[in-house]
Design a protein around this motif. Structure first.
Motif, short mmCIF file in Angstrom:
data_model
loop_
_atom_site.label_atom_id
_atom_site.label_comp_id
_atom_site.label_asym_id
_atom_site.label_seq_id
_atom_site.Cartn_x
_atom_site.Cartn_y
_atom_site.Cartn_z
N VAL A 248 -5.55 34.90 -16.93
CA VAL A 248 -5.15 33.55 -17.32
C VAL A 248 -4.65 32.78 -16.10
N HIS A 249 -4.91 31.47 -16.11
CA HIS A 249 -4.53 30.67 -14.94
C HIS A 249 -4.22 29.25 -15.38
N VAL A 250 -3.06 28.72 -14.92
CA VAL A 250 -2.70 27.32 -15.18
C VAL A 250 -3.42 26.44 -14.15
N LEU A 251 -4.10 25.40 -14.64
CA LEU A 251 -4.83 24.49 -13.76
C LEU A 251 -3.97 23.34 -13.26
N LYS A 252 -3.26 22.69 -14.16
CA LYS A 252 -2.46 21.53 -13.75
C LYS A 252 -1.52 21.15 -14.87
N GLN A 375 -2.66 22.24 -18.60
CA GLN A 375 -4.03 22.69 -18.83
C GLN A 375 -4.13 24.12 -18.32
N VAL A 376 -4.64 25.01 -19.18
CA VAL A 376 -4.65 26.44 -18.82
C VAL A 376 -5.93 27.08 -19.33
N ASN A 377 -6.49 27.98 -18.54
CA ASN A 377 -7.71 28.72 -18.87
C ASN A 377 -7.39 30.21 -19.03
N GLN A 461 -9.92 27.44 -23.12
CA GLN A 461 -9.24 26.39 -22.37
C GLN A 461 -8.35 25.59 -23.31
N LEU A 462 -7.10 25.46 -22.93
CA LEU A 462 -6.16 24.58 -23.62
C LEU A 462 -5.89 23.41 -22.68
N PRO A 463 -6.48 22.25 -22.91
CA PRO A 463 -6.30 21.14 -21.97
C PRO A 463 -5.02 20.34 -22.17
N SER A 464 -4.40 20.47 -23.34
CA SER A 464 -3.28 19.57 -23.67
C SER A 464 -2.11 20.34 -24.28
N LEU A 465 -1.62 21.29 -23.55
CA LEU A 465 -0.54 22.12 -24.04
C LEU A 465 0.80 21.47 -23.68
N VAL A 466 1.41 20.79 -24.65
CA VAL A 466 2.65 20.04 -24.43
C VAL A 466 3.83 20.96 -24.77
N ILE A 467 4.40 21.55 -23.76
CA ILE A 467 5.49 22.52 -23.97
C ILE A 467 6.55 22.36 -22.90
N GLY A 468 7.71 22.98 -23.16
CA GLY A 468 8.79 23.02 -22.18
C GLY A 468 9.61 24.28 -22.38
N THR A 469 10.31 24.67 -21.36
CA THR A 469 11.25 25.79 -21.47
C THR A 469 12.68 25.31 -21.24
N VAL A 470 12.85 24.01 -21.06
CA VAL A 470 14.16 23.37 -21.04
C VAL A 470 14.05 22.11 -21.88
N GLY A 471 15.19 21.63 -22.38
CA GLY A 471 15.21 20.39 -23.15
C GLY A 471 14.76 20.59 -24.59
N GLY A 472 14.86 19.50 -25.36
CA GLY A 472 14.45 19.54 -26.77
C GLY A 472 15.21 20.59 -27.55
N TYR A 489 12.78 31.55 -20.92
CA TYR A 489 13.80 30.52 -21.11
C TYR A 489 14.28 29.98 -19.76
N GLY A 490 14.41 28.65 -19.67
CA GLY A 490 15.03 28.04 -18.51
C GLY A 490 14.03 27.53 -17.49
N ARG A 491 14.56 27.17 -16.34
CA ARG A 491 13.75 26.55 -15.30
C ARG A 491 12.82 27.56 -14.65
N GLY A 492 11.66 27.06 -14.23
CA GLY A 492 10.69 27.90 -13.54
C GLY A 492 9.87 28.79 -14.46
N LYS A 493 9.92 28.52 -15.78
CA LYS A 493 9.28 29.43 -16.72
C LYS A 493 8.18 28.79 -17.56
N VAL A 494 7.93 27.49 -17.39
CA VAL A 494 7.01 26.82 -18.31
C VAL A 494 5.56 27.28 -18.09
N TYR A 495 5.17 27.57 -16.83
CA TYR A 495 3.80 28.04 -16.60
C TYR A 495 3.61 29.44 -17.20
N LYS A 496 4.64 30.24 -17.15
CA LYS A 496 4.56 31.56 -17.76
C LYS A 496 4.33 31.43 -19.26
N LEU A 497 5.07 30.53 -19.90
CA LEU A 497 4.89 30.32 -21.33
C LEU A 497 3.47 29.83 -21.63
N ALA A 498 2.94 28.93 -20.79
CA ALA A 498 1.58 28.43 -20.99
C ALA A 498 0.57 29.56 -20.90
#
Length: 942
Positions: A248-252, A375-377, A461-472, A489-498
């Motif tokens: 798996v790889h995050v594109l952008k 966006q992640v493949n 491919q998930l082109p529109s994955l609207v997520i966060g690991t902080v806030g909300g 959880y927390g900062r630096g983790k959103v790509y891992k979750l994706a």
């Protein structure tokens, strides 16, 4: 009328948006009734009804009624409702077209009769009306709370009690919630909280994820009510693990916002688009100014007709970023508008913040192609042996069936093609506190299968994955635990979750598609559910009789009036409210034309003619002011900060501010009112939410509204203010009990201050990051230390001398009146008046007026002079060292509370004086602490 009757009538009127509205029953659904006329009973049906009456249809032709006749009794056969003693007046009698039916219009007169009509006729007939719930008891209004009171145990209990009474249902399970012990943590996530819907939470078998950020076997929490879902994911995980894991790889990352700018014609719109393209660097700088996280990475224009869509694309760190990027885009749009409105060739008209091109919470081709959010493949190759063993399907069987499924997707116009990504997205979103409104756009992705070698390669491919690991909602207790299960959880983790989500989508679609193809699939049922007239004072209300009602008869008859210019630029809150809702709130200067009564040639204060200059102050209610504060916090882009504002903004003292000033002018003794403008009259109508003060025009006073020109404050004029402020403060020094009851204003106690610690710390941190040159590291840590110990400091401050204070004591709200060759202080805008240390007013005033180059010696001179004035006026000996200690604590409180709020607003408003006054105050604090660190050390309470 009693309060309960009034509240009930308000609920009853909810049935009728318009009192003239007429509603009709279907022919076979008309309620049967009987009525009494001249001691005889007749039968009929109710065919129509409206607010204060109804229509009867009867075939009893021996009834001779005339308009004005009275029916003495009415009853419903089916519902055993019978009632006399009310005035049922006949207003019209006619025959139907076929002349077989007599039609009688009946109207009820008097409030109690109309009450009966609604309670015992309409509510009973309609059955499903909420009024039916109150047929046996007094209805109560929906409980309403503001600020921190909205998120308290008492507020939760009140709403639960109201709901049980209103619906006649008992809450047995909803109110079993872990949030009951601390409902304030829900601020910013939900309103009118009553309990929790406990969606079952399951965990998948560990899935082998081979990504840059997620690398290993990871169990995934899924919140769902769909049976077999987690088993299906786990079955897919088993096959994927056996095949060596999912790559798996995050594109952008791109969060999109898309405002629209309107011009007068197409040519102007095209030129505006060119202007925006030419100024991308400046626009980027403005957009990023309000957030240290958001980065503007793309900016595209799309002119059409006489408008231009502008797409802003951001990277948003570890936050989903919807609120954050809205704030950034708003600031950028304001900057663009401020520049282009002066360029005649662009013919700019206006803009709106969103033109429906961003694709927010919608399935859109633009998001599908260009990406929105992350966006992640993901890919994996499954050998045929594993397909057969684990998923019970061959390569040929799978590929032939999948070909048919793809044709079906194209024929239906499906955007993206997958089996059920939405199950993964919904389950993980629910479990981890993501924005549920983004489920369908995030689920719009591609699942592809391709025969390759000895098996099938599957690609996602998930082109529109609207997520966060902080806030909300990510920081709520259970949601945080679910993120922590995955190390996300927390900062630096959103790509891992994706990466985890994309891998889980592949595993589920692999399993589900195989089950469909092998005819082992049994579809589960997904059960998802979701659960008057204008108020205030309007410009059209301002008529001679409006002023007459405020003035009374003492000044004669108001014959006409005219509006005269008044500069109110320094009124920050009022101007923001105006900009927000185009309201009539604020200060307005009028010249009233008066016709004196006979034998009353002149009875006017400040004028010997029949003209009276006045200032009309139209006030907003406290909810609007507090909503404004929450709105400013939301524009910060920090979700947690806005949530804390909603639950803890009581610390700023805005609650009840809309009536506090009016009460002050009505009840304060003349000894105190001598320092205020003369007030001719007030309006305080809670039902209409109309609040206004008519006061004297202070234009003749000097130093009035000098917030933009603080250099006019020299030693002489500062001394005038300090001397009179001391006299004003001395009036009720340690005499709270002598004040009228309505003015015995409670200052926040140490417990209330403790409740707001999280907000003040978050606000201090935010401002420290935004103003590194204004808030030094030393000051930042000093403020944090003070805030953490605020309850103890507040207790110490309460033990010192206290009095009535203005609590917003600065050149925005005061001036000097020339009297008998000298100057006298005049202070207005008393909405924040409270009972506290007198030093609070003193140190606030000096922070505005001492000058940017004032030394600590100058500060000490002014404060010492004020101490001596206060000592002389009050007759109370004031120890100098203790006086200075309390002064410093008040300065710290002012910086930590009020000025922290001002700095937040300054981030958007660019208040010209803000940095100067903050520097003045902070310099005093730092110099005093450096001079004697022990000044703010905690001392045991007596």
């Amino acid at each position: 009328m009693s309060t309960s009757t009034s509240a009930r009538r308000g609920i009853l009127m909810d049935l009728f948006d318009d009192r003239q509205q007429v509603r009709s029953f279907h022919d076979r659904r008309m309620p049967k009734l009987y009525f009494e006329y001249k001691s005889q009973y007749y039968e009929g049906y109710m065919s129509h009804y409206w607010y204060d009456g109804f229509r009867i249809m009867t075939q009893q032709h021996d009834l001779h009624l005339q308009p004005g006749d009275e029916l003495s009794r009415i009853g419903l056969y089916e519902y055993d409702t019978d009632k006399g003693g009310h005035q049922f007046i006949v207003t019209d009698v006619s025959l139907s077209v076929d002349e077989c039916t007599l039609i009688i219009a009946v109207k009820l007169q008097g409030a109690e009769s109309i009450d009966f009509l609604h309670q015992h006729i309409y509510a009973v007939i309609l059955g499903n009306s909420p009024l039916h719930r109150f047929s046996q008891s007094e209805p109560t209004p929906f409980p309403s709370f503001v600020g921190r009171k909205h998120y308290t145990k008492d507020a939760v209990a009140a709403r639960q009690q109201w709901l049980e009474q209103f619906t006649s249902n008992t809450l047995k399970h909803v109110n079993q919630s872990l949030f009951h012990e601390q409902p304030s943590i829900l601020a910013g996530n939900i309103e009118n909280y009553i309990g929790s819907i406990q969606v079952p939470l399951g965990i998948t078998a560990p899935l082998w994820v081979r990504g840059t950020y997620a690398n290993g076997h990871i169990p995934i929490p899924i919140a769902t009510t769909e049976g077999a879902l987690i088993s299906s994911i786990s079955r897919g995980a088993k096959a994927c693990n056996a095949a060596g894991g999912i790559e798996v790889h995050v594109l952008k990352q791109t969060m999109v916002r898309a405002p629209v700018f309107f011009c007068e014609d197409m040519s102007s719109a095209i030129r505006l688009a060119q202007w925006i393209d030419e100024h991308k660097v400046s626009i980027k700088a403005e957009a990023e100014r309000v957030s240290s996280i958001s980065k503007l990475i793309t900016l595209h224009t799309y002119p059409f007709a006489d408008f231009v869509h502008v797409q802003f694309g951001y990277e948003t760190g570890d936050a989903a970023g919807q609120n954050m990027t809205t704030s950034c885009t708003y600031v950028a749009c304001e900057w663009i508008a401020s520049k282009v409105k002066h360029l005649a060739e662009l013919k700019y008209v206006r803009y709106i913040i969103e033109g429906n091109q961003a694709g927010d919470k919608k399935v859109a081709y633009r998001s599908f192609i260009g990406g929105r959010g992350i966006q992640v493949n993901a890919s994996i190759h499954i050998p045929e042996a594993i397909l057969k063993q684990t998923l019970r399907v061959s390569v040929d069987q799978y590929m032939k069936s999948w070909y048919a499924a793809e044709v079906g997707a194209m024929q239906t116009g499906m955007i993206g093609h997958n089996v059920n990504f939405a199950n993964i997205i919904a389950g993980i979103f629910s479990a981890t506190g993501q924005d549920m409104g983004s489920i369908h756009e995030a689920s719009c992705g591609i699942f592809k299968a391709r025969r390759e070698g000895d098996g099938i390669s599957f690609h996602v491919q998930l082109p529109s994955l609207v997520i966060g690991t902080v806030g909300g909602g990510t920081s709520l207790p259970t949601q945080r635990e679910c993120l922590e299960m995955m190390g996300c959880y927390g900062r630096g983790k959103v790509y891992k979750l994706a990466e985890i989500i994309a891998s889980a989508c592949l595993a589920l679609d692999l399993s589900t598609s195989s089950a469909i193809i092998s005819n082992e699939f049994v579809k589960a049922h997904e059960r998802l559910g979701r659960k008057s007239e204008g108020t205030g004072i309007r410009r059209s209300d301002i008529k001679p009789r409006f002023f007459q009602a405020l003035l009374g008869e003492a000044y004669g008859k108001v014959t006409s009036f005219e509006l005269t210019p008044l500069n109110t630029d320094s009124s920050v809150i009022t101007n923001m409210l105006k900009a927000n809702n185009s309201s009539f709130q604020g200060l307005h200067r009028y010249l009233l034309h008066l016709q004196p009564h006979l034998q009353q040639e002149v009875n006017l204060r400040h004028t010997s003619s029949t003209y009276l200059p006045v200032i009309l102050k139209v006030k907003s209610n406290d909810r609007e002011v507090m909503d404004l504060g929450i709105g400013i916090a939301k524009l910060s882009g920090d979700d947690r900060l806005s949530g804390l504002f909603e639950s803890q903004m009581h610390i700023f003292g805005f609650e009840g501010s809309h009536v506090r000033e009016i009460t002050f002018y009505q009840q304060a003794p003349m000894t105190l009112l001598q320092y205020c403008p003369h007030v001719y009259g007030v309006t305080c109508d809670e039902d209409k939410e109309a609040y206004a003060i008519l006061m004297e025009d202070l234009s003749s006073c000097s130093h009035l509204g000098t917030i933009e020109s603080l250099t006019v404050w020299d030693e002489e004029h500062i001394d005038y203010v300090l001397a009179d402020a001391a006299k004003m403060h001395a009036l009720f020094m340690n005499k709270a009990d002598e004040l009228p009851a309505v003015l015995q204003l409670d200052r926040l106690d140490e417990y209330s201050c403790g409740d707001a610690t999280e907000l003040l710390l978050a606000l201090t941190e935010y401002n420290y990051e935004r103003y590194p040159t204004l808030i030094s590291s030393h000051l930042y840590h000093l403020l944090r230390q003070f805030i953490v110990q605020l309850p103890s400091h507040k207790q110490r401050m309460k033990q010192y001398h206290q009095t009535i204070t203005h609590n917003d004591f600065n050149p925005r709200n005061l001036g000097l009146r020339s009297t008998a060759g000298t100057k006298q202080l005049v202070v207005y805008d008393w909405e924040l008046v409270c009972y506290q240390n007198p030093q609070h007013d003193c140190v606030e005033f000096l922070s505005y007026t001492v000058g940017v180059n004032a030394s600590i010696q100058q500060w000490d001179t002014y404060i010492e002079q004020y101490r001596l004035y206060l000592e002389q006026a009050s007759g109370i000996l004031l120890d100098r060292e203790e006086f200075e200690q309390i002064t410093l604590l008040n300065a710290l409180e002012l910086a930590a509370v009020r000025y922290n709020l001002y700095l937040l607003a300054n981030n958007l408003l660019h208040l010209s004086y803000m940095e100067t006054i903050y520097q003045n105050l902070s310099r005093y604090i730092l110099d005093k602490v450096k001079e004697n660190p022990r000044l703010i050390e905690l001392q045991p309470a007596n």
